[in-house]
Design a protein around this motif. Structure first.
Motif, short mmCIF file in Angstrom:
data_model
loop_
_atom_site.label_atom_id
_atom_site.label_comp_id
_atom_site.label_asym_id
_atom_site.label_seq_id
_atom_site.Cartn_x
_atom_site.Cartn_y
_atom_site.Cartn_z
N UNK A 253 2.59 9.90 2.96
CA UNK A 253 3.72 8.94 3.08
C UNK A 253 4.96 9.44 2.24
N UNK B 219 0.81 -1.42 0.17
CA UNK B 219 0.15 0.28 -0.03
C UNK B 219 0.62 1.31 -0.48
N UNK C 297 3.55 0.32 2.74
CA UNK C 297 3.48 -0.38 3.67
C UNK C 297 3.62 -1.46 3.50
N UNK D 22 0.68 2.96 11.04
CA UNK D 22 0.79 4.09 10.43
C UNK D 22 0.37 5.46 10.67
N UNK D 23 1.13 5.29 12.17
CA UNK D 23 1.51 6.19 13.04
C UNK D 23 2.96 6.86 12.62
N UNK E 189 0.93 -5.46 4.32
CA UNK E 189 -0.25 -5.89 4.75
C UNK E 189 -0.62 -7.08 4.20
N UNK F 262 -10.14 3.89 3.14
CA UNK F 262 -10.42 2.90 3.25
C UNK F 262 -11.50 1.74 2.64
N UNK G 186 -9.79 -6.60 7.22
CA UNK G 186 -8.97 -7.98 8.56
C UNK G 186 -7.61 -7.15 8.18
N UNK G 187 -7.50 -5.97 7.09
CA UNK G 187 -5.97 -5.81 6.82
C UNK G 187 -5.28 -5.70 8.23
N UNK G 188 -4.40 -6.07 7.97
CA UNK G 188 -3.48 -5.62 9.44
C UNK G 188 -1.56 -5.90 8.57
N UNK H 220 1.66 1.21 16.39
CA UNK H 220 0.79 1.68 14.85
C UNK H 220 2.05 2.26 14.00
#
Ligand code: SF4
Ligand code: SF4
Lengths: 375, 282
Positions: free
Chosen positions: B140, B135, B203, B194-195, B205, B265, B212-214, B192
């Motif tokens: 960023x 992603x 990123x 993304x923070x 994932x 999202x 459920x994206x993690x 986190x």
């Protein structure tokens, strides 16, 4: 969508998830008649929780002057307009909630504030509802009015923030019903900001996640009321736990005010979230305005409050507001003494309903002087 | 005379037309020794291009109700270990600063975690099949390009009275000062991904279904994006999927978010599965 029961609407409604009530539900009563808009609560929260980068504009607690005050700008008017007619038949809501009127493809009827909407945190401060024409201030009752509405997250029983999140990053704690954004799971889609009708979730542009009031849960876990409660100058707030109406206990302060005396009411119950901050409506405000904000029970609530002087239990309980930092989950009255009791059974505070009055003569013979009483 | 002029015009027109890329019906990663460094690298001129039509995200609420970005043009190159994609799409409105009510431009590449004849569901995988997602985000990218990590970098006219971690009693850069800053940035304190302040604009994932994206295991991903008036050209690289490289094929899908259209999202334009192969240059 599931069917759930919302007692504030007197009917079943649609919600994204099935009904699942926590073991106990954090709740509070705010007495709008005592708020002086000193904003001490706002600062107590700000210095405790939102002093970081990206949190500059966040006010988890804010106090707005009604009718014009709103933060973010027109948060209430925008949704009220979108929701169309909000009919009640008696105490049953026959209009639609934000869940029932969700447009196609959406989970909730909502709107997303733009950044400029956060630029005026105290817009409308002390502005009257009407112009004060020449001489109007001499007439009683005044036709112009305003009042202060202190707001935090309502830790709703059916949170729209929670149901808006497609990732399930928001959860409601089983132990106390406090609604939290999981800061590890959140990916900053801002769906919760759009979904919450009270606009009590804020996007942090520096961490890219959404943040909200946490009801000072580390304090609550130790039986202490949140920061905005214990710092309240006007002593307008009382924190505790609310039961379902059919399980209301007369010695539970929140149950007594909400379910038994029905003097404290939810804010915008018509949205359908079953919010858990309850307000004693202002007694000097037109009835139709109160009813729009607090629902059809507002008229009766104002009467009950006006009569509190003759109702010893109610008057006594109102004295407990702001009298202790401990969470009081039970209260008793013996004569003119009210006792606030903690979960453990220990008395947190014992206060007289009437404080002794001392009249000091102006003449002081011992010191041979005359005192001037300055208020 | 007339014939000479006509001939000249024809020659001019032909000479003026740069030959476009070879158009292919699937995503083809051409083998190469030198991978491109940026989406503007001339190495991309050789790569065939697949034009993927974008569809609405229509599986879960909130759904994408308005068709915004129409297509994404995809080229790919591989050196046998890494695969590099170049995604380009039309978007004349640069959105690279996040804020309340402000979404950012982004794109993603999705590949099933395992090569299989039956890939998982194209919209984020399913219970039986994990997908890997790389992603990329415009904010960023701006951070990697040098935008600072302060509110003034996003809002130059912002005035800030004081932050607790700027207290005089805290030595700058000390552990105590960093700890104080973390206290007021809970997402960073929790790690986190993304923070954070960013080191790369992408990123890694994983997901096995919508919502459920993690964070996933590292795919050695990297990225770089350039915005022009035509839109975005973004390069995303990652490990070549295991088992791919010979005659095998897998599936691939793409997604594009336009910040100016409030996309974020689940509100996105996406493709279905597209066959994906690695091919030796002719
Ligand atoms: S007030 Fe808003 S943020 Fe708080 S629980 Fe209810 S919906 Fe969520
Ligand atoms: S501290 Fe109490 S009195 Fe002061 S503004 Fe807040 S709620 Fe009102």
């Amino acid at each position: 969508m599931a069917r759930v029961y919302n007692w504030q609407l007197g009917r079943e409604m649609s919600y994204w998830y099935p009904e699942s009530r926590p073991k106990r539900q954090f709740a509070a009563v705010f007495d709008t008649n005592k708020c002086i808009a000193c904003q001490t609560c706002t600062l107590a929260c700000k210095t405790t929780w939102t002093s970081g980068k990206g949190q500059e504009y966040m006010l988890w607690n804010n106090v707005e002057t009604k009718p014009y005050g709103s933060y973010p700008l027109a948060y209430d008017l925008k949704l009220l307009e979108m929701l169309n007619s909000q009919q009640w038949e008696g105490e049953k809501y026959t209009g639609q909630t934000v869940f029932e009127s969700a447009p196609a493809g959406e989970r909730v009827l909502g709107w997303r504030p733009e950044q400029q909407d956060y630029a005026y945190p105290n817009v409308g401060e002390d502005d009257c509802a009407n112009q004060v024409d020449t001489g109007a201030l001499m007439k009683l009752p005044h036709m112009s009015w305003f009042f202060y509405l202190a707001r935090i997250c309502n830790h709703c029983s059916y949170p729209a923030c929670l149901s808006s999140c497609p990732r399930g990053s928001i959860y409601k704690r089983q132990e106390d019903g406090i609604v939290l954004v999981d800061q590890n799971r959140c990916r900053g889609y801002q769906e919760c900001v759009k979904g919450c009708p009270y606009k009590k979730v804020f996007f942090n542009p520096m961490t890219g996640t959404s943040e909200k009031c946490i009801a000072c849960y580390p304090k609550i876990e130790q039986g202490i009321q949140p920061q905005c409660f214990v710092n309240c100058i006007g002593k307008i707030r009382l924190a505790g736990y609310i039961s379902r109406p059919e399980q209301a206990r007369a010695d539970n302060p929140i149950d007594y005010l909400v379910h038994i005396k029905k003097v404290a009411l939810p804010l915008f119950p018509q949205y359908g979230l079953e919010p858990n901050i309850y307000y004693i409506p202002p007694i000097h405000v037109p009835d139709n305005f109160n009813r729009q904000l607090f629902g059809p029970r507002a008229t009766e609530a104002v009467k009950t409050y006006r009569n509190a002087f003759n109702d010893r239990d109610l008057a006594g309980l109102l004295c407990l507001f702001g009298s202790t930092e401990r969470m009081v989950t039970r209260f008793t009255r013996q004569g003119d003494v009210i006792t606030g009791i903690e979960d453990s059974g220990a008395a947190a505070v014992r206060i007289p309903m009437n404080e002794p009055v001392h009249i000091r003569p102006a003449q002081d013979p011992r010191n041979q002087l005359v005192r001037i009483n300055c208020p | 005379m007339k014939t000479t002029i006509a001939l000249l015009i024809v020659l001019l027109v032909l000479g003026g037309c740069r030959r476009g890329p070879e158009l292919v019906p699937e995503v083809v990663a051409l083998k190469t020794d030198n991978l491109p460094a940026s989406p503007g690298d001339s190495a991309w001129d050789r790569a065939p291009e697949h034009v993927a039509r974008l569809l609405l995200q229509d599986l879960v609420e909130p759904r994408q109700m308005k068709a915004t970005t129409q297509e994404v043009r995809v080229r790919a190159l591989s050196d046998g270990a890494q695969v590099v994609f170049r995604l380009s799409w039309a978007d004349d409105d640069l959105s690279d600063a996040p804020g309340p009510g402000k979404m950012v431009d982004a794109c993603a590449v999705q590949i099933p975690a395992k090569l299989s004849a039956e890939p998982p569901a194209p919209q984020m995988g399913d219970d039986d099949g994990l997908v890997q997602v790389t992603y990329w985000r415009a904010d960023w990218q701006a951070a990697v390009n040098g935008r600072g990590d302060s509110i003034k970098d996003l809002y130059p006219n912002a005035v800030v009275d004081h932050y607790p971690f700027d207290a005089q009693s805290l030595e700058k850069g000390s552990d105590a000062q960093k700890e104080m800053a973390r206290r007021y940035a809970p997402a960073r304190a929790l790690g986190n991904l993304r923070a954070g302040p960013r080191e790369k604009p992408v990123e890694d994932l994983i997901a096995n279904g919508p919502g459920t994206l993690s964070p996933g295991p590292s795919l050695d991903s990297a990225g770089s994006g350039q915005h022009t008036r035509q839109g975005w050209a973004v390069q995303i690289s990652r490990k070549l999927p295991e088992g791919l490289g010979g005659s095998e094929r897998t599936q691939i899908a793409f997604a594009v978010w336009q910040g100016s259209e409030q996309e974020s999202g689940a509100r996105k334009m996406r493709t279905g599965w597209i066959p994906f192969v690695v091919r030796t240059a002719p």
